[in-house]
Design a protein around this motif. Structure first.
Motif, PDB file in Angstrom:
ATOM      1  N   ALA A 156       0.606  -1.205  -0.155  1.00 54.01           N
ATOM      2  CA  ALA A 156      -0.014  -0.015  -0.079  1.00 54.01           C
ATOM      3  C   ALA A 156       0.849   1.071   0.217  1.00 54.01           C
ATOM      4  N   GLY A 157       2.195   1.035  -0.089  1.00 53.33           N
ATOM      5  CA  GLY A 157       3.208   2.152  -0.395  1.00 53.33           C
ATOM      6  C   GLY A 157       3.691   2.527   1.095  1.00 53.33           C
ATOM      7  N   GLU A 158       4.701   3.223   0.820  1.00 54.30           N
ATOM      8  CA  GLU A 158       5.734   3.342   2.185  1.00 54.30           C
ATOM      9  C   GLU A 158       5.880   2.336   3.373  1.00 54.30           C
ATOM     10  N   GLY A 159       6.098   1.094   2.695  1.00 53.88           N
ATOM     11  CA  GLY A 159       6.085   0.188   3.627  1.00 53.88           C
ATOM     12  C   GLY A 159       4.798  -0.381   4.431  1.00 53.88           C
ATOM     13  N   SER A 160       3.738  -0.041   3.800  1.00 58.42           N
ATOM     14  CA  SER A 160       2.436  -0.440   4.449  1.00 58.42           C
ATOM     15  C   SER A 160       1.860  -1.630   3.753  1.00 58.42           C
ATOM     16  N   TYR A 161       1.086  -2.315   4.475  1.00 57.74           N
ATOM     17  CA  TYR A 161       0.506  -3.434   3.645  1.00 57.74           C
ATOM     18  C   TYR A 161      -1.178  -3.545   3.941  1.00 57.74           C
ATOM     19  N   ASP A 162      -2.011  -3.958   3.120  1.00 60.70           N
ATOM     20  CA  ASP A 162      -3.288  -4.412   3.148  1.00 60.70           C
ATOM     21  C   ASP A 162      -3.337  -5.702   2.885  1.00 60.70           C
ATOM     22  N   GLU A 177     -13.537  -8.728   2.587  1.00 61.26           N
ATOM     23  CA  GLU A 177     -13.203  -7.602   3.534  1.00 61.26           C
ATOM     24  C   GLU A 177     -11.709  -7.275   3.305  1.00 61.26           C
ATOM     25  N   THR A 178     -11.220  -5.925   3.400  1.00 59.23           N
ATOM     26  CA  THR A 178      -9.735  -5.772   3.110  1.00 59.23           C
ATOM     27  C   THR A 178      -9.383  -5.049   4.840  1.00 59.23           C
ATOM     28  N   GLU A 179      -8.577  -5.457   5.327  1.00 61.59           N
ATOM     29  CA  GLU A 179      -7.762  -4.790   6.460  1.00 61.59           C
ATOM     30  C   GLU A 179      -6.596  -4.184   6.009  1.00 61.59           C
ATOM     31  N   ARG A 180      -6.390  -2.516   6.236  1.00 58.37           N
ATOM     32  CA  ARG A 180      -5.507  -1.904   5.694  1.00 58.37           C
ATOM     33  C   ARG A 180      -4.335  -1.313   6.770  1.00 58.37           C
ATOM     34  N   GLY A 181      -3.350  -1.060   6.229  1.00 63.37           N
ATOM     35  CA  GLY A 181      -2.401   0.021   6.919  1.00 63.37           C
ATOM     36  C   GLY A 181      -1.512  -0.858   8.032  1.00 63.37           C
ATOM     37  N   PHE A 182      -1.046  -2.213   7.660  1.00 66.81           N
ATOM     38  CA  PHE A 182      -0.121  -2.707   8.308  1.00 66.81           C
ATOM     39  C   PHE A 182       1.365  -2.348   8.367  1.00 66.81           C
ATOM     40  N   ASP A 183       2.129  -2.200   9.348  1.00 63.73           N
ATOM     41  CA  ASP A 183       3.359  -2.046   9.304  1.00 63.73           C
ATOM     42  C   ASP A 183       4.487  -3.243   9.317  1.00 63.73           C
TER      43      ASP A 183
END
Length: 394
Positions: A143-149, A156-162
């Protein structure tokens, strides 16, 4: 605590993933576990296993679960029996070869614990709201900048995992982010036979296997039996066969009694009567097992925000008894690094890389040991070599 707290997803509620979760929770570090099973009891958890002092036991201590482990552990089942295909007993830890254990040192070796009880201990240490059941992971998306969905089968989609930790086993979806490597067939398939309530319903099986585990090795085949704390004894008839064996061997596995008879007669018919009887009298259930593995020394290039543990990282056959210990050790090491990052300020990327470096080395050693076990268990000299190891204190 540092103000920089990563958003952590753990994929898989097996021993490794739950070990990681339990230690993070003990250190007040948030996370979410996602598991394919519909509930904690969505499937049978398997047989028994031994927890090593420098593997599973160490991880449980770090999670504050030692007292709970002692409640369910069975040090009295840490005994082995070795029988040749001709029926000669080479070693019997139940009798003249019994290991003398000093009081207070019952857990210094490798006490057994049922997989079901181990999962119970770990689940009770994790806040229920932190585990989401019935979540079939389809894809890990950058998801960009080292983030993952995380994209799941329920839409369902869970977003913004470091940090996404793949503890999702042999066919890991998380591993696909890091490597194209897939498990390959080990050359071994097996049939698992159950004898429930063995002491009362199957007295011969109970007496023959003894208090712990029984082994009989031969060229291209092996029989292994293990006693569970529930009273069930599970016996495995493993053979070296092609990968498509269960589909093309001509045995109708839906007719379980008939299938057991055909399989035993075909592959173990020339064994001693006691071994055939062990298999034939274990008729309460029948489960097919096709065994896969990852290459010894499997690694991946470092990728920010994603890592693996347990079978997802180093899938092995069960012929050294180290798989769960390796997974829990992974969970312990990764958790320790995350705690150091959150509470000590060390960059998360750095601690994950350090974890992977150590895990690669440890995983390769375990995988090499397992390969030696696979070769030895299915050789004509396997019994003798195994007994020599037992005499040496292994």
């Amino acid at each position: 605590m540092s103000s920089s707290i990563p958003n952590i997803a753990i994929i898989g509620a097996g021993p490794g993933g739950l070990t990681l979760a339990a230690i993070l929770q003990r250190n007040s570090i948030p996370f979410t576990v996602y598991d394919l099973d519909a509930s904690p009891h969505g499937r049978n958890q398997g047989g028994t296993l031994d927890l090593h002092p420098q593997g599973g036991q160490l991880a449980l201590r770090a999670a504050g679960l030692w007292d709970e482990f002692v409640k369910y552990a069975r040090p009295e089942s840490d005994v082995m029996k070795v029988v040749t295909p001709a029926g000669k007993v080479l070693w019997d830890g139940n009798g003249p070869n019994a290991r003398v254990v000093e009081a207070g040192k019952e857990y210094d070796h490798r006490p057994e614990i049922d997989r079901e009880k181990l999962k119970k201990i770990l689940l009770e240490a994790v806040e229920g709201s932190r585990i989401k059941w019935g979540k079939k992971l389809l894809e890990v998306k950058e998801a960009g900048e080292g983030s993952y969905d995380l994209v799941f089968g329920d839409g369902e989609t869970e977003r913004g995992f470091d940090l996404v930790v793949g503890a999702d086993g042999a066919w890991s979806k998380v591993r696909k982010v890091l490597s194209d490597e897939m498990p390959f067939y080990s050359g071994i398939s097996g049939v698992e036979f159950w004898a429930d309530n063995a002491d009362e319903k199957h007295p011969f099986v109970s007496e023959f296997v003894g208090a712990g585990s029984m082994f009989s090795f031969d060229e291209g085949r092996a029989i292994q039996a293990q006693r569970l704390g529930s009273g069930t004894i599970r016996t495995y008839g493993n053979v070296r066969v092609p990968e498509n064996f269960f589909k093309e061997c001509g045995i109708d596995w839906e007719k379980k009694d008939q299938a057991r008879n055909e399989f035993v007669e075909r592959y173990f018919g020339d064994c001693a009567d006691v071994l055939k009887r062990l298999l034939m009298e274990s008729g309460d259930d029948l489960v097919l097992r096709t065994l896969y593995m990852l290459p010894v020394g499997f690694k991946w290039e470092e990728k920010r925000g994603v890592t693996l543990l347990g079978d997802a990282a180093h899938l092995m056959t069960p012929f050294a008894g180290v798989g769960v210990n390796a997974a829990m050790w992974d969970g312990l090491d990764l958790a320790s690094g995350i705690v150091e990052s959150v509470k000590g300020g060390k960059p998360l990327d750095v601690v994950v890389k350090e974890y992977e470096t150590e895990m690669f080395s440890r995983g390769e050693k375990f995988a090499q040991k397992t390969m030696r076990g696979l070769k030895g268990h299915f050789s004509a000299h396997g019994n003798g070599h195994f007994v020599e190891r037992l005499k040496g204190g292994e």
